[in-house]
Design a protein around this motif. Sequence first.
Motif, PDB file in Angstrom:
ATOM      1  N   VAL A  96      14.656  -7.449 -22.911  1.00 25.46           N
ATOM      2  CA  VAL A  96      15.097  -8.113 -21.681  1.00 25.46           C
ATOM      3  C   VAL A  96      15.821  -9.419 -21.953  1.00 25.46           C
ATOM      4  O   VAL A  96      16.472  -9.970 -21.070  1.00 25.46           O
ATOM      5  CB  VAL A  96      13.917  -8.372 -20.714  1.00 25.46           C
ATOM      6  N   LEU A 140      16.862 -19.372 -14.321  1.00 27.38           N
ATOM      7  CA  LEU A 140      18.153 -19.125 -13.676  1.00 27.38           C
ATOM      8  C   LEU A 140      18.790 -17.865 -14.256  1.00 27.38           C
ATOM      9  O   LEU A 140      19.267 -16.994 -13.523  1.00 27.38           O
ATOM     10  CB  LEU A 140      19.079 -20.329 -13.857  1.00 27.38           C
ATOM     11  N   ALA A 141      18.781 -17.787 -15.596  1.00 21.37           N
ATOM     12  CA  ALA A 141      19.370 -16.613 -16.254  1.00 21.37           C
ATOM     13  C   ALA A 141      18.660 -15.342 -15.813  1.00 21.37           C
ATOM     14  O   ALA A 141      19.290 -14.320 -15.530  1.00 21.37           O
ATOM     15  CB  ALA A 141      19.298 -16.769 -17.765  1.00 21.37           C
ATOM     16  N   VAL A 146      19.635 -14.282 -12.249  1.00 20.16           N
ATOM     17  CA  VAL A 146      20.949 -13.615 -12.193  1.00 20.16           C
ATOM     18  C   VAL A 146      20.825 -12.195 -12.735  1.00 20.16           C
ATOM     19  O   VAL A 146      21.395 -11.253 -12.192  1.00 20.16           O
ATOM     20  CB  VAL A 146      22.001 -14.418 -12.989  1.00 20.16           C
ATOM     21  N   GLN A 147      20.019 -12.080 -13.793  1.00 23.04           N
ATOM     22  CA  GLN A 147      19.850 -10.768 -14.428  1.00 23.04           C
ATOM     23  C   GLN A 147      19.227  -9.752 -13.466  1.00 23.04           C
ATOM     24  O   GLN A 147      19.641  -8.601 -13.431  1.00 23.04           O
ATOM     25  CB  GLN A 147      18.936 -10.942 -15.640  1.00 23.04           C
ATOM     26  N   LEU A 153      19.528  -9.586 -10.370  1.00 23.97           N
ATOM     27  CA  LEU A 153      20.440  -9.211  -9.279  1.00 23.97           C
ATOM     28  C   LEU A 153      21.045  -7.832  -9.519  1.00 23.97           C
ATOM     29  O   LEU A 153      21.554  -7.196  -8.612  1.00 23.97           O
ATOM     30  CB  LEU A 153      21.581 -10.224  -9.159  1.00 23.97           C
ATOM     31  N   ASP A 154      21.007  -7.403 -10.776  1.00 24.52           N
ATOM     32  CA  ASP A 154      21.602  -6.116 -11.163  1.00 24.52           C
ATOM     33  C   ASP A 154      23.034  -6.054 -10.629  1.00 24.52           C
ATOM     34  O   ASP A 154      23.433  -5.112  -9.956  1.00 24.52           O
ATOM     35  CB  ASP A 154      20.760  -4.955 -10.614  1.00 24.52           C
ATOM     36  N   MET A 155      23.799  -7.105 -10.945  1.00 20.72           N
ATOM     37  CA  MET A 155      25.109  -7.283 -10.309  1.00 20.72           C
ATOM     38  C   MET A 155      26.148  -6.258 -10.718  1.00 20.72           C
ATOM     39  O   MET A 155      27.161  -6.115 -10.054  1.00 20.72           O
ATOM     40  CB  MET A 155      25.627  -8.700 -10.583  1.00 20.72           C
ATOM     41  N   TYR A 156      25.907  -5.531 -11.806  1.00 18.78           N
ATOM     42  CA  TYR A 156      26.892  -4.520 -12.206  1.00 18.78           C
ATOM     43  C   TYR A 156      26.605  -3.161 -11.583  1.00 18.78           C
ATOM     44  O   TYR A 156      27.313  -2.202 -11.833  1.00 18.78           O
ATOM     45  CB  TYR A 156      26.918  -4.376 -13.726  1.00 18.78           C
ATOM     46  N   SER A 157      25.520  -3.108 -10.798  1.00 19.46           N
ATOM     47  CA  SER A 157      25.166  -1.823 -10.176  1.00 19.46           C
ATOM     48  C   SER A 157      26.239  -1.445  -9.154  1.00 19.46           C
ATOM     49  O   SER A 157      26.748  -2.301  -8.443  1.00 19.46           O
ATOM     50  CB  SER A 157      23.808  -1.993  -9.488  1.00 19.46           C
ATOM     51  N   PRO A 158      26.600  -0.151  -9.043  1.00 18.87           N
ATOM     52  CA  PRO A 158      27.650   0.257  -8.110  1.00 18.87           C
ATOM     53  C   PRO A 158      27.360  -0.137  -6.668  1.00 18.87           C
ATOM     54  O   PRO A 158      28.259  -0.380  -5.898  1.00 18.87           O
ATOM     55  CB  PRO A 158      27.672   1.788  -8.235  1.00 18.87           C
ATOM     56  N   LYS A 179      27.364  -5.460  -3.752  1.00 18.44           N
ATOM     57  CA  LYS A 179      28.624  -6.022  -3.256  1.00 18.44           C
ATOM     58  C   LYS A 179      28.917  -7.302  -4.017  1.00 18.44           C
ATOM     59  O   LYS A 179      28.063  -8.180  -4.125  1.00 18.44           O
ATOM     60  CB  LYS A 179      28.489  -6.328  -1.767  1.00 18.44           C
ATOM     61  N   GLY A 180      30.156  -7.428  -4.493  1.00 15.23           N
ATOM     62  CA  GLY A 180      30.560  -8.657  -5.179  1.00 15.23           C
ATOM     63  C   GLY A 180      29.872  -8.783  -6.466  1.00 15.23           C
ATOM     64  O   GLY A 180      29.529  -9.802  -6.930  1.00 15.23           O
ATOM     65  N   VAL A 186      20.955  -9.566 -25.300  1.00 13.55           N
ATOM     66  CA  VAL A 186      20.451  -9.170 -23.985  1.00 13.55           C
ATOM     67  C   VAL A 186      20.342 -10.439 -23.149  1.00 13.55           C
ATOM     68  O   VAL A 186      19.751 -11.432 -23.584  1.00 13.55           O
ATOM     69  CB  VAL A 186      19.069  -8.488 -24.079  1.00 13.55           C
ATOM     70  N   VAL A 218      22.280 -12.482 -19.315  1.00 14.57           N
ATOM     71  CA  VAL A 218      23.515 -12.573 -18.529  1.00 14.57           C
ATOM     72  C   VAL A 218      24.640 -13.152 -19.385  1.00 14.57           C
ATOM     73  O   VAL A 218      24.391 -13.839 -20.376  1.00 14.57           O
ATOM     74  CB  VAL A 218      23.320 -13.420 -17.253  1.00 14.57           C
ATOM     75  N   TYR A 242      32.693 -13.126   3.185  1.00 12.20           N
ATOM     76  CA  TYR A 242      33.251 -11.840   3.596  1.00 12.20           C
ATOM     77  C   TYR A 242      33.639 -11.873   5.067  1.00 12.20           C
ATOM     78  O   TYR A 242      33.274 -12.777   5.793  1.00 12.20           O
ATOM     79  CB  TYR A 242      32.246 -10.720   3.318  1.00 12.20           C
TER      80      TYR A 242
END
Lengths: 157, 286
Positions: free
Chosen positions: A74, A141-142, A145-146, A148-153, A156-157, B195, B197, B284
């Motif tokens: 992780v 903080l890191a 952000v991690q 958030l799973d921000m790369y998941s399809p 949004k954004g 591993v 961000v 948005y």
Amino acid sequence: MIRTATLTGSYKQIPFFKGLDDSHLSKLEALGHELTFDRDQIIFREGDESSFFYIILSGRVSLEVTALGRTLRVQTIGENEEFGWSSMLPSHGKQFQARALDSLHVLAFDGPRLREACEEDNTFGYALMKRLLSVVSHRLLAMRVQVLDMYSPGVKG
Amino acid sequence: MSAVLCPPSADVSVMRPAAGRVARVEKETHDTFTLRVESPDEASPLAGFEPGQFSMLYVYGVGELPISISGDPEERGSLVYTIRSVGAATHALVTSKEGSTIGVRGPFGTSWPLRETRGRDLLVVAGGIGLAPLRPAIFHVLRHRGDYGRLVVLYGARSPKDLLFRKQLAAWNYVPDTQVLTTVDYGGLSWRGYVGVVTTLFRYIRIRPDRTTAMICGPEVMMRFVVTELKSRGFPAEQIYLSAERNMKCAIGHCGHCQMGPLFVCKDGPVFPCHRIGPWMDRYEL
């Protein structure tokens, strides 16, 4: 294989200690010792009462968690980064497993002895805790952000 | 009296798709594919592009959508698109049969500042599919290596199986004065890379904010954290460029689907200097 060794570099060069008084550095020098770990060696396991706080001098460490029968990496941390900071709190088992990703050279501090030194000299304790809080804050903080799973399809954004 | 809501375009042909033949479909990851598209008529090849620009790709009977161009800008005769299958139109695109025909409009939009940054160091920060629109810029810098200073590429993805262009990333690391670091949000025990961000990679690189231009593309939340990190390291906003993503329809600034405040992502972007787009990010329905 864990080996003790003699620290040859100055504590002043370590970013975590930057700005500390000489008297505080001397205190840390008296408490710290060097350790080396082989590649893939487990440094501590989840739940261990292992009480050391580490600063990486060279190499990388992988923080891992075991869930649903598999072990996930992780976070990786590298030179001049700190880990094992739960040892600065009383009776907290380790929350992650730590493994040396490469041949690893660390500076290790016994948590209870470090806490004792902080209690005895509150100025030293405050200076150390400020640094520790900064590490925890950046790590938190890191991690936020991690998750958030921000790369998941679906994100949004 | 009739009201004209939108002035007619000076060149209506930009609304008419050209025919593009899918010459090759290559699987990059479990959900992402790279399409090479050529003109069926050798005498009238598809238009060239600037790194950072996009095309409108039309799957007949399914829909049209904006896709960044991910190929080498100096390789003429075909256009390359890297597409993640996330909906009906993208699924139709990535499952196109080789030899089939799609509609192609464009290229449209602004490009990465590669002329203005000659002689400077470049920091490229990409997240997920965001590496695709940055890859033409990297190709350009590597083709003209002597025109630029140090090149650092930081790339973050969800997991090792989601990393795009892995062989290329590894090869770029061997180019002189070029550093490539990749990280994933989580990895299994076989993953020995970083591993965490993408911003956690900043501690492993050497950059000089006074001589470096940053180019960023990825999810908006990622770009926001990268911009914060860059500013904390002394980067002026004028030297930070971002590629924005919005739902686009006309691609020429008429329909307003991609409007962000006073900006239209399709014609004023997608590449913006940070100081211009910053106030409108993460907002948005503007």
